[in-house]
Motif scaffolding. Structure first.
Motif, PDB file in Angstrom:
ATOM      1  N   GLN A   1       1.247  -1.739   0.085  1.00 60.80           N
ATOM      2  CA  GLN A   1      -0.430  -0.383   0.045  1.00 60.80           C
ATOM      3  C   GLN A   1       0.580   1.646  -0.100  1.00 60.80           C
ATOM      4  O   GLN A   1       0.474   2.543  -0.640  1.00 60.80           O
ATOM      5  N   HIS A   2       2.004   1.844   0.713  1.00 56.53           N
ATOM      6  CA  HIS A   2       3.127   2.434   0.614  1.00 56.53           C
ATOM      7  C   HIS A   2       3.221   2.120  -0.322  1.00 56.53           C
ATOM      8  O   HIS A   2       3.792   4.015  -1.338  1.00 56.53           O
ATOM      9  N   LEU A   3       3.848   1.874  -0.866  1.00 53.02           N
ATOM     10  CA  LEU A   3       4.113   1.887  -2.556  1.00 53.02           C
ATOM     11  C   LEU A   3       3.655   2.396  -3.618  1.00 53.02           C
ATOM     12  O   LEU A   3       3.956   3.588  -4.504  1.00 53.02           O
ATOM     13  N   GLN A   4       1.949   1.693  -3.358  1.00 59.19           N
ATOM     14  CA  GLN A   4       1.681   2.171  -4.584  1.00 59.19           C
ATOM     15  C   GLN A   4       0.670   3.564  -4.441  1.00 59.19           C
ATOM     16  O   GLN A   4       1.159   4.131  -5.261  1.00 59.19           O
ATOM     17  N   LYS A   5       0.430   3.496  -2.670  1.00 58.98           N
ATOM     18  CA  LYS A   5       0.904   4.950  -2.830  1.00 58.98           C
ATOM     19  C   LYS A   5       2.156   6.637  -2.970  1.00 58.98           C
ATOM     20  O   LYS A   5       2.206   7.263  -3.465  1.00 58.98           O
ATOM     21  N   ALA A   6       3.286   5.474  -2.736  1.00 56.95           N
ATOM     22  CA  ALA A   6       4.272   6.556  -3.203  1.00 56.95           C
ATOM     23  C   ALA A   6       4.489   6.844  -4.672  1.00 56.95           C
ATOM     24  O   ALA A   6       5.135   7.632  -5.139  1.00 56.95           O
ATOM     25  N   LEU A   7       3.961   5.609  -5.835  1.00 56.75           N
ATOM     26  CA  LEU A   7       3.880   5.976  -6.582  1.00 56.75           C
ATOM     27  C   LEU A   7       2.769   6.864  -7.152  1.00 56.75           C
ATOM     28  O   LEU A   7       3.521   7.873  -7.899  1.00 56.75           O
ATOM     29  N   LYS A   8       1.691   7.047  -6.871  1.00 57.16           N
ATOM     30  CA  LYS A   8       0.709   8.126  -6.797  1.00 57.16           C
ATOM     31  C   LYS A   8       1.664   9.312  -6.639  1.00 57.16           C
ATOM     32  O   LYS A   8       1.759  10.421  -6.942  1.00 57.16           O
ATOM     33  N   MET A   9       2.455   9.627  -5.275  1.00 57.09           N
ATOM     34  CA  MET A   9       3.445  10.403  -5.000  1.00 57.09           C
ATOM     35  C   MET A   9       4.328  11.231  -5.805  1.00 57.09           C
ATOM     36  O   MET A   9       4.529  12.095  -5.780  1.00 57.09           O
ATOM     37  N   ALA A  10       5.242  10.348  -6.434  1.00 59.18           N
ATOM     38  CA  ALA A  10       6.033  10.792  -6.906  1.00 59.18           C
ATOM     39  C   ALA A  10       5.385  11.831  -8.713  1.00 59.18           C
ATOM     40  O   ALA A  10       5.952  12.158  -8.944  1.00 59.18           O
ATOM     41  N   GLY A  11       4.445  10.787  -9.084  1.00 60.27           N
ATOM     42  CA  GLY A  11       3.908  11.133  -9.182  1.00 60.27           C
ATOM     43  C   GLY A  11       3.121  12.877  -9.862  1.00 60.27           C
ATOM     44  O   GLY A  11       3.292  13.862 -10.907  1.00 60.27           O
ATOM     45  N   LEU A  12       2.746  13.165  -8.675  1.00 62.07           N
ATOM     46  CA  LEU A  12       2.323  14.475  -8.557  1.00 62.07           C
ATOM     47  C   LEU A  12       3.149  14.916  -8.307  1.00 62.07           C
ATOM     48  O   LEU A  12       2.514  16.656  -7.883  1.00 62.07           O
ATOM     49  N   MET A  13       4.143  14.680  -7.979  1.00 55.59           N
ATOM     50  CA  MET A  13       5.279  15.437  -7.762  1.00 55.59           C
ATOM     51  C   MET A  13       5.954  16.390  -8.673  1.00 55.59           C
ATOM     52  O   MET A  13       7.088  17.147  -8.745  1.00 55.59           O
ATOM     53  N   GLY A  14       5.646  15.148 -10.087  1.00 53.34           N
ATOM     54  CA  GLY A  14       6.532  15.659 -11.068  1.00 53.34           C
ATOM     55  C   GLY A  14       8.452  15.087 -11.291  1.00 53.34           C
ATOM     56  O   GLY A  14       8.728  15.597 -12.492  1.00 53.34           O
ATOM     57  N   ASP A  15       8.419  14.003 -10.414  1.00 51.70           N
ATOM     58  CA  ASP A  15       9.845  14.014  -9.758  1.00 51.70           C
ATOM     59  C   ASP A  15       9.760  12.057 -10.769  1.00 51.70           C
ATOM     60  O   ASP A  15      10.044  10.943 -10.447  1.00 51.70           O
ATOM     61  N   ASP A  16       9.781  11.839 -12.307  1.00 53.92           N
ATOM     62  CA  ASP A  16      10.437  11.555 -12.898  1.00 53.92           C
ATOM     63  C   ASP A  16      11.023  10.236 -12.782  1.00 53.92           C
ATOM     64  O   ASP A  16      10.907   8.918 -12.319  1.00 53.92           O
ATOM     65  N   GLN A  17      12.167  10.717 -12.087  1.00 56.77           N
ATOM     66  CA  GLN A  17      13.662   9.705 -11.411  1.00 56.77           C
ATOM     67  C   GLN A  17      13.012   8.840  -9.943  1.00 56.77           C
ATOM     68  O   GLN A  17      13.214   8.021 -10.329  1.00 56.77           O
TER      69      GLN A  17
END
Length: 216
Positions: free
Chosen positions: A104-120
Protein backbone atom coordinates in the motif's frame (compact mmCIF):
# COMPACT_ATOMS: atom_id res chain seq x y z
CA UNK A 1 26.55 -21.98 -14.56
CA UNK A 2 23.68 -22.04 -12.07
CA UNK A 3 25.89 -23.86 -9.54
CA UNK A 4 28.54 -21.17 -9.96
CA UNK A 5 25.94 -18.44 -9.41
CA UNK A 6 24.76 -20.16 -6.23
CA UNK A 7 28.35 -20.42 -4.97
CA UNK A 8 29.01 -16.74 -5.65
CA UNK A 9 25.80 -15.76 -3.89
CA UNK A 10 26.84 -17.77 -0.83
CA UNK A 11 30.26 -16.11 -0.89
CA UNK A 12 28.65 -12.67 -0.90
CA UNK A 13 26.45 -13.61 2.05
CA UNK A 14 29.43 -14.84 4.03
CA UNK A 15 31.34 -11.63 3.34
CA UNK A 16 28.44 -9.46 4.41
CA UNK A 17 27.83 -11.51 7.56
CA UNK A 18 31.19 -10.58 9.07
CA UNK A 19 30.79 -6.82 8.61
CA UNK A 20 29.59 -4.44 11.26
CA UNK A 21 26.08 -3.05 11.59
CA UNK A 22 24.70 -0.24 9.47
CA UNK A 23 27.06 2.70 9.52
CA UNK A 24 24.90 5.60 8.32
CA UNK A 25 23.04 7.51 11.00
CA UNK A 26 19.43 8.64 10.68
CA UNK A 27 20.66 12.21 10.24
CA UNK A 28 22.90 11.11 7.37
CA UNK A 29 20.05 9.20 5.72
CA UNK A 30 17.83 12.27 5.88
CA UNK A 31 20.60 14.38 4.37
CA UNK A 32 21.16 11.94 1.49
CA UNK A 33 17.45 11.56 0.78
CA UNK A 34 16.84 15.30 0.71
CA UNK A 35 18.44 15.55 -2.74
CA UNK A 36 15.89 16.32 -5.46
CA UNK A 37 18.20 16.81 -8.45
CA UNK A 38 19.67 14.12 -10.72
CA UNK A 39 22.15 13.12 -7.99
CA UNK A 40 19.32 11.75 -5.86
CA UNK A 41 19.48 8.14 -7.09
CA UNK A 42 23.24 7.85 -6.64
CA UNK A 43 22.94 9.23 -3.09
CA UNK A 44 20.03 6.94 -2.32
CA UNK A 45 21.87 3.89 -3.67
CA UNK A 46 24.75 4.75 -1.32
CA UNK A 47 22.37 4.53 1.63
CA UNK A 48 20.80 1.31 0.34
CA UNK A 49 24.26 -0.23 -0.10
CA UNK A 50 24.97 0.48 3.57
CA UNK A 51 21.74 -1.33 4.41
CA UNK A 52 22.60 -4.24 2.11
CA UNK A 53 26.18 -4.86 3.19
CA UNK A 54 25.94 -3.89 6.87
CA UNK A 55 22.39 -4.98 7.69
CA UNK A 56 21.54 -5.37 11.35
CA UNK A 57 17.94 -6.02 12.56
CA UNK A 58 18.29 -3.88 15.68
CA UNK A 59 19.87 -0.94 13.84
CA UNK A 60 17.32 -1.22 11.04
CA UNK A 61 14.41 -1.11 13.50
CA UNK A 62 15.98 1.85 15.30
CA UNK A 63 16.51 3.75 12.05
CA UNK A 64 12.88 3.25 11.06
CA UNK A 65 11.66 4.40 14.46
CA UNK A 66 13.79 7.53 14.25
CA UNK A 67 12.77 8.25 10.66
CA UNK A 68 9.05 7.91 11.34
CA UNK A 69 9.42 9.98 14.51
CA UNK A 70 11.10 12.73 12.49
CA UNK A 71 8.38 12.56 9.83
CA UNK A 72 5.65 12.86 12.46
CA UNK A 73 7.11 16.27 13.31
CA UNK A 74 8.38 17.37 9.90
CA UNK A 75 6.10 16.39 7.01
CA UNK A 76 8.08 15.72 3.84
CA UNK A 77 6.71 13.62 0.97
CA UNK A 78 10.11 12.92 -0.55
CA UNK A 79 11.55 11.71 2.73
CA UNK A 80 8.44 9.64 3.42
CA UNK A 81 8.76 7.88 0.05
CA UNK A 82 12.45 7.22 0.64
CA UNK A 83 11.64 5.83 4.09
CA UNK A 84 9.07 3.45 2.60
CA UNK A 85 11.65 2.31 0.02
CA UNK A 86 14.22 1.84 2.80
CA UNK A 87 11.75 -0.25 4.78
CA UNK A 88 10.95 -2.53 1.84
CA UNK A 89 14.63 -3.00 0.96
CA UNK A 90 15.54 -3.60 4.60
CA UNK A 91 12.88 -6.28 4.97
CA UNK A 92 14.18 -7.92 1.81
CA UNK A 93 17.77 -7.98 3.04
CA UNK A 94 16.81 -9.19 6.53
CA UNK A 95 14.30 -11.77 5.23
CA UNK A 96 11.44 -10.07 7.09
CA UNK A 97 8.04 -10.88 5.51
CA UNK A 98 6.34 -7.98 3.80
CA UNK A 99 3.08 -6.74 5.28
CA UNK A 100 0.02 -5.55 3.31
CA UNK A 101 0.93 -1.99 4.29
CA UNK A 102 4.26 -2.25 2.43
CA UNK A 103 2.48 -2.73 -0.89
CA UNK A 104 0.00 0.00 0.00
CA UNK A 105 2.86 2.36 0.81
CA UNK A 106 4.54 1.79 -2.55
CA UNK A 107 1.24 2.20 -4.40
CA UNK A 108 0.75 5.51 -2.62
CA UNK A 109 4.37 6.45 -3.29
CA UNK A 110 3.86 5.93 -7.04
CA UNK A 111 0.98 8.41 -6.98
CA UNK A 112 2.89 10.88 -4.79
CA UNK A 113 5.99 10.84 -7.01
CA UNK A 114 3.77 11.34 -10.05
CA UNK A 115 2.09 14.35 -8.46
CA UNK A 116 5.52 15.71 -7.51
CA UNK A 117 6.52 15.47 -11.17
CA UNK A 118 9.68 13.60 -10.20
CA UNK A 119 10.20 11.05 -12.97
CA UNK A 120 13.54 9.99 -11.53
CA UNK A 121 12.05 9.00 -8.18
CA UNK A 122 9.07 7.47 -9.99
CA UNK A 123 11.38 5.31 -12.09
CA UNK A 124 13.02 3.96 -8.93
CA UNK A 125 9.60 3.02 -7.59
CA UNK A 126 8.72 1.30 -10.87
CA UNK A 127 11.84 -0.84 -10.50
CA UNK A 128 11.07 -1.73 -6.87
CA UNK A 129 7.30 -2.29 -6.95
CA UNK A 130 7.42 -5.71 -8.71
CA UNK A 131 8.97 -7.21 -5.57
CA UNK A 132 5.58 -6.86 -3.92
CA UNK A 133 3.36 -7.97 -6.81
CA UNK A 134 2.20 -11.39 -7.96
CA UNK A 135 4.39 -11.22 -11.06
CA UNK A 136 1.74 -10.66 -13.75
CA UNK A 137 2.55 -6.98 -14.16
CA UNK A 138 6.30 -7.17 -13.62
CA UNK A 139 7.21 -6.67 -17.27
CA UNK A 140 5.23 -3.41 -17.40
CA UNK A 141 6.96 -1.91 -14.36
CA UNK A 142 10.37 -3.15 -15.53
CA UNK A 143 9.80 -1.62 -18.97
CA UNK A 144 8.67 1.72 -17.52
CA UNK A 145 11.75 1.87 -15.29
CA UNK A 146 14.03 1.23 -18.28
CA UNK A 147 12.30 3.80 -20.50
CA UNK A 148 12.21 6.54 -17.89
CA UNK A 149 15.81 6.08 -16.81
CA UNK A 150 17.01 6.09 -20.42
CA UNK A 151 15.15 9.38 -20.97
CA UNK A 152 16.67 10.94 -17.86
CA UNK A 153 20.17 9.63 -18.61
CA UNK A 154 21.55 6.28 -17.46
CA UNK A 155 24.63 8.02 -16.01
CA UNK A 156 22.37 9.08 -13.13
CA UNK A 157 21.47 5.46 -12.28
CA UNK A 158 24.39 3.40 -10.90
CA UNK A 159 22.41 0.15 -11.19
CA UNK A 160 20.77 0.72 -14.56
CA UNK A 161 22.15 -2.60 -15.77
CA UNK A 162 19.87 -4.29 -13.21
CA UNK A 163 16.87 -2.59 -14.77
CA UNK A 164 17.89 -4.06 -18.13
CA UNK A 165 18.52 -7.48 -16.62
CA UNK A 166 15.14 -7.49 -14.85
CA UNK A 167 13.38 -6.54 -18.07
CA UNK A 168 15.29 -9.21 -19.97
CA UNK A 169 14.15 -11.81 -17.43
CA UNK A 170 10.55 -10.55 -17.66
CA UNK A 171 10.68 -10.86 -21.43
CA UNK A 172 12.02 -14.40 -21.16
CA UNK A 173 9.15 -15.46 -18.91
CA UNK A 174 6.73 -13.77 -21.31
CA UNK A 175 8.22 -15.90 -24.13
CA UNK A 176 9.50 -12.74 -25.85
CA UNK A 177 12.90 -14.31 -26.44
CA UNK A 178 14.24 -11.82 -28.99
CA UNK A 179 13.63 -8.94 -26.57
CA UNK A 180 15.17 -10.99 -23.75
CA UNK A 181 18.33 -11.38 -25.83
CA UNK A 182 18.51 -7.70 -26.81
CA UNK A 183 18.11 -6.35 -23.28
CA UNK A 184 20.24 -9.09 -21.78
CA UNK A 185 23.11 -8.16 -24.10
CA UNK A 186 22.75 -4.49 -23.17
CA UNK A 187 22.84 -5.38 -19.47
CA UNK A 188 25.92 -7.56 -19.95
CA UNK A 189 27.72 -4.79 -21.86
CA UNK A 190 27.13 -2.33 -19.00
CA UNK A 191 28.57 -4.87 -16.55
CA UNK A 192 31.70 -5.46 -18.63
CA UNK A 193 34.00 -3.24 -16.56
CA UNK A 194 32.46 -4.07 -13.18
CA UNK A 195 33.98 -6.55 -10.75
CA UNK A 196 33.13 -8.34 -7.52
CA UNK A 197 31.33 -11.60 -6.62
CA UNK A 198 27.86 -10.07 -6.87
CA UNK A 199 28.50 -8.63 -10.33
CA UNK A 200 29.95 -11.94 -11.52
CA UNK A 201 26.84 -13.68 -10.25
CA UNK A 202 24.68 -11.28 -12.27
CA UNK A 203 26.83 -11.75 -15.36
CA UNK A 204 26.34 -15.51 -15.09
CA UNK A 205 22.59 -15.05 -14.65
CA UNK A 206 22.46 -12.76 -17.68
CA UNK A 207 24.30 -15.29 -19.82
CA UNK A 208 21.97 -18.04 -18.59
CA UNK A 209 18.90 -16.15 -19.75
CA UNK A 210 20.49 -15.08 -23.04
CA UNK A 211 21.51 -18.67 -23.73
CA UNK A 212 18.09 -20.04 -22.81
CA UNK A 213 16.45 -17.44 -25.03
CA UNK A 214 18.64 -18.45 -27.98
CA UNK A 215 17.72 -22.08 -27.35
CA UNK A 216 14.02 -21.24 -27.54
Amino acid sequence: LMKLAAFLMLTGLLISSVTQGQQLSTKELISLWSASDTSQTTKAEYSYADLKYHSDPKVFTQRLFELYTFLSRHHNDRLLIRTWIYEVLGKYELKIPYSPSDKQHLQKALKMAGLMGDDQLLSELFSLYPRLTNGRDNSYYAMRAVEMQQNIGIEHFPLFYLRLLNFSISMYHAAEYKAAIIYGREAFALMADKTGPEVIQRKVMTLDYIGASFKH
